[in-house]
Design an enzyme around this catalytic site. Structure first.
Site, short mmCIF file in Angstrom:
data_model
loop_
_atom_site.label_atom_id
_atom_site.label_comp_id
_atom_site.label_asym_id
_atom_site.label_seq_id
_atom_site.Cartn_x
_atom_site.Cartn_y
_atom_site.Cartn_z
N LEU A 70 0.66 -1.24 -0.13
CA LEU A 70 -0.13 0.07 -0.03
C LEU A 70 0.94 1.29 0.02
O LEU A 70 1.87 1.19 0.80
CB LEU A 70 -0.80 -0.10 1.28
CG LEU A 70 -1.97 -0.83 1.31
CD1 LEU A 70 -2.72 -1.04 2.63
CD2 LEU A 70 -3.19 -0.86 0.13
N ASP A 71 0.65 2.16 -0.79
CA ASP A 71 1.28 3.71 -0.86
C ASP A 71 1.10 4.16 0.48
O ASP A 71 0.13 3.84 1.20
CB ASP A 71 0.86 4.35 -2.07
CG ASP A 71 1.16 3.87 -3.40
OD1 ASP A 71 2.02 2.75 -3.56
OD2 ASP A 71 0.42 4.08 -4.39
N PRO A 72 2.01 4.95 0.94
CA PRO A 72 1.79 5.73 2.46
C PRO A 72 0.58 6.33 2.31
O PRO A 72 0.34 6.42 3.56
CB PRO A 72 3.21 6.79 2.12
CG PRO A 72 4.21 5.96 1.33
CD PRO A 72 3.57 5.29 0.08
#
EC number: 5.4.99.25
Length: 328
Positions: A70-72
């Site tokens: 998951l992206d930040p």
């Protein structure tokens, strides 16, 4: 997503020796931790790698790995396998995902037209990874299982998307906006499911820290066993094959599974499908590919049923009876 509700076909009645192995619930706390899965509700901000590193530090293990980066800026379900359990992440490598996205359109959008366009995007689509992607930017196909409009408020829409692993939600929103002729960008994204694991089952990092502290400080692992799942849960969505005690160590050494070693299995499964191997004490042995369909496996008295691709169980957990047979 195939989440349980499979029928179990019993080929033969067989017992298991209590002296070898143990049911997951009977593992010591240390063993339970080393063969565990934790479903973290990742907050916005840290990267998936940072969250996995925090879990590793909290539990005092040498490694922890996550499935489905998951992206930040994205929150939601992040499965993390601990220590020996990291070898089982293969089971989730191609699992489908469910997201809820907030999209902002750059012009006014008619609700019925939006629903029609969402319907057009269901099925097989073509995508090229974005410029900032860590993978090679080449055109590829991905399956969109469903797109559902949950809410439309002015130029903002809340869209639920069930997609194949590797689908770029941000790019999907952009393409929907292009087809509508107004343009769009994604303002927020949350993952609410990975395979059979939903956000209702997730825990916060603080829960992991608290549960571990209570065990170390007071010797009570009740909370810890609720927060951490046995690694066997990572195979929840896969067809399972239970084998005789005498076949376990052979599988641990990479030998293919022959028909005489099979006690029972879940149906249906197809040739080439990923399956999970279990002992009669419900311990995860590993994963492999079915070499026959389940209907054929029902009739087999000899021959190979599945190959082994990944071993989770430690060799020697069950005695090497196959070597004894080879020597006689």
């Amino acid at each position: 997503m195939k989440c349980g509700n499979r029928e179990i076909f019993v080929k033969t009645q067989e017992s298991t020796n209590p002296e070898w192995g143990k049911p997951p619930s009977k593992r010591t706390t240390e063993e339970y931790i080393r063969y565990s899965l934790v479903l973290i509700d990742k907050p916005r901000g840290p990267s998936s790698h940072e969250v996995a590193a925090w879990v590793k530090k909290i539990l005092g293990v040498e490694r922890a790995g996550h499935a489905g980066t998951l992206d930040p800026k994205v929150s939601g379900v992040l499965p993390i396998a601990v220590a020996e359990g990291t070898k089982a992440l293969l089971a989730l490598s191609r699992s489908d995902k469910v997201y809820v996205a907030v999209a902002k359109f750059h012009g006014d959008v008619d609700e019925e037209k939006l629903k029609a366009v969402l319907n057009e995007f269901q099925g097989v689509i073509y995508q090229k990874p974005p410029l900032r992607s860590s993978v090679k930017r080449q055109l590829r196909t991905r399956h969109v299982y469903s797109l559902e409009l949950l809410e439309l408020d002015g130029r903002y829409a809340v869209i639920k998307m069930h997609v194949e692993a590797g689908t770029y939600a941000r790019k999907l929103i952009h393409d929907i906006g292009e087809v509508l002729g107004v343009g769009a960008n994604m303002r927020e994204l949350r993952r609410i499911a990975v395979s059979c694991y939903t956000e209702d089952e997730t825990v916060a990092l603080q829960d992991v820290a608290d549960a571990y502290y209570i065990w170390r400080r007071y010797g009570d692992d009740t909370y810890l066993r609720r927060v951490l799942l046995p690694i066997e849960e990572i195979a929840r969505h896969l067809p399972k094959i239970w084998v005789r005690d005498s076949a376990v160590d052979a599988l641990c050494n990479g030998a293919p599974l022959a028909a005489p070693g099979v006690v029972k299995f879940e149906t249906p499964f197809s040739k080439g499908e990923l399956v999970a191997f279990f002992t009669l004490k419900d311990e995860l042995i590993g994963f492999g590919r079915a070499l026959v369909e389940s209907e054929e496996a029902k009739k087999m008295e000899r021959g190979l049923v599945a190959r082994v691709d990944r071993v989770i169980m430690r060799r020697g957990t069950y005695p090497p009876m196959w070597k004894r047979k080879q020597q006689t």
